[in-house]
Enzyme design. Structure first.
Site, mmCIF file in Angstrom:
data_model
loop_
_atom_site.group_PDB
_atom_site.id
_atom_site.type_symbol
_atom_site.label_atom_id
_atom_site.label_comp_id
_atom_site.label_asym_id
_atom_site.label_seq_id
_atom_site.Cartn_x
_atom_site.Cartn_y
_atom_site.Cartn_z
ATOM 1 N N ARG A 1 0.875 -1.182 0.000
ATOM 2 C CA ARG A 1 0.000 0.000 0.000
ATOM 3 C C ARG A 1 0.903 1.221 0.000
ATOM 4 O O ARG A 1 1.727 1.390 0.890
ATOM 5 C CB ARG A 1 -0.898 -0.013 1.238
ATOM 6 N N GLU B 1 -10.736 5.080 -5.971
ATOM 7 C CA GLU B 1 -11.001 3.650 -6.113
ATOM 8 C C GLU B 1 -11.234 3.300 -7.578
ATOM 9 O O GLU B 1 -11.542 4.157 -8.401
ATOM 10 C CB GLU B 1 -12.210 3.253 -5.269
ATOM 11 N N ARG C 1 -0.558 -5.653 4.619
ATOM 12 C CA ARG C 1 0.153 -5.124 3.460
ATOM 13 C C ARG C 1 1.354 -4.309 3.939
ATOM 14 O O ARG C 1 1.317 -3.696 5.007
ATOM 15 C CB ARG C 1 -0.763 -4.230 2.619
#
Length: 284
Positions: free
Chosen positions: A83, A91, A125
């Site tokens: 990330r 998005e 992540r």
């Protein structure tokens, strides 16, 4: 003279510290800082704040998932989701989501990619900077108007990066680049929450980054063996026996959604960014 003295104080900032919600808070913290950076990046004695270096992960392959998430492959063949630290991109299904993904792909394509990271997020992540041929792709996303500066999580950034990233968003916004061509864009975090508008209150004052510390204030997570290969974290302990797949509308908590994803229910992570059911799991 008083004005010059204030500028001098800003330029002299070298302290590692927490995040700032806006430019005013960042200015107050930098001009009023008394902490001194320790380690190799600080030359003063009597250090009160530690200076930490990030882990560096070398990659053999990179797949762009969206404008702020990539999947990288190591020399061992092991893959990791990353990330991008300090930014929040539209998005995939949001306005300018596809263009943001394209911008990140262009930064990474045919480049030697390394990941600088210090920690993992709650979705396991890596949080880090994607460096492609010495270009900071996180910063590049902001410069192109392909992402917002993610101020809610900027405390994980170095003081230098916080200022540079904030300034990059301001320049892109004032010039109407990328997503800023729309005068009323929706923050990705608001979009994930199901909102159709955002409270937009911007401060366009830019700060000088010269002299700001490039140190991380947090010790890097101890999951690197020093060879650029990440040692997998222990299993999450999710119990997948008698597992019944659910849709996001049937799930009530983020913890349950994470367990569903850990047990193989990939349909609740349609954009493949590692965050399930983004209406109830924040931070996508």
């Amino acid at each position: 003279m008083r004005h010059l003295a204030i500028i001098g104080l800003v330029l002299a900032v070298v302290g590692c510290g927490g995040g700032y919600d806006d430019i005013d808070a960042m200015r107050d913290a930098t001009t009023g800082s008394t902490g001194v950076v320790g380690g190799t990046n600080g030359s003063n004695s009597g250090n009160t704040t530690k200076c930490y270096e990030p882990n560096v992960l070398n990659t053999t392959g990179t797949r762009v998932i969206d404008g702020d998430t990539v999947e990288v492959t190591q020399v061992t063949g092991q893959s990791e989701r990353v990330r991008l630290l300090g930014i929040d991109a539209p998005e995939s299904a949001q306005e300018y989501g596809a263009e943001s993904k394209t911008a990140l792909s262009q930064c990474i394509n045919n480049a030697i990619v390394t990941i600088e990271w210090t920690e993992r997020d709650k979705y396991d992540r890596l949080l880090g900077k994607v460096i492609a041929n010495n270009v900071d792709c996180n910063l590049n996303q902001l410069q192109k108007g392909a992402a917002w500066h993610y101020k809610e999580y900027q405390s994980s950034q170095t003081p230098y990066d916080r200022i540079e990233y904030a300034n990059a968003e301001i320049v892109a916004r004032l010039n109407g680049r990328g997503l800023w061509a729309n005068r009323y864009p929706i923050k990705p975090s608001d979009y994930r929450s199901g909102k159709n508008s955002s409270n937009l209150n911007f401060n366009n004052d830019r700060l000088p980054s010269k002299g700001a510390s490039k140190c991380y204030s947090k010790l890097s997570a101890g999951t690197s063996n020093g060879s650029g290969t990440i040692i997998p974290l222990p299993p999450t302990g999710a119990i997948c026996s008698n597992f019944i797949k659910k849709t996001c509308s049937q799930i009530t908590t983020c913890v349950e959604a994470q367990q569903q994803l850990a047990c193989g229910n990939t349909q609740i992570d349609g954009d493949e960014d590692g965050v399930p059911c983004e209406t109830i799991c924040p931070g996508g």
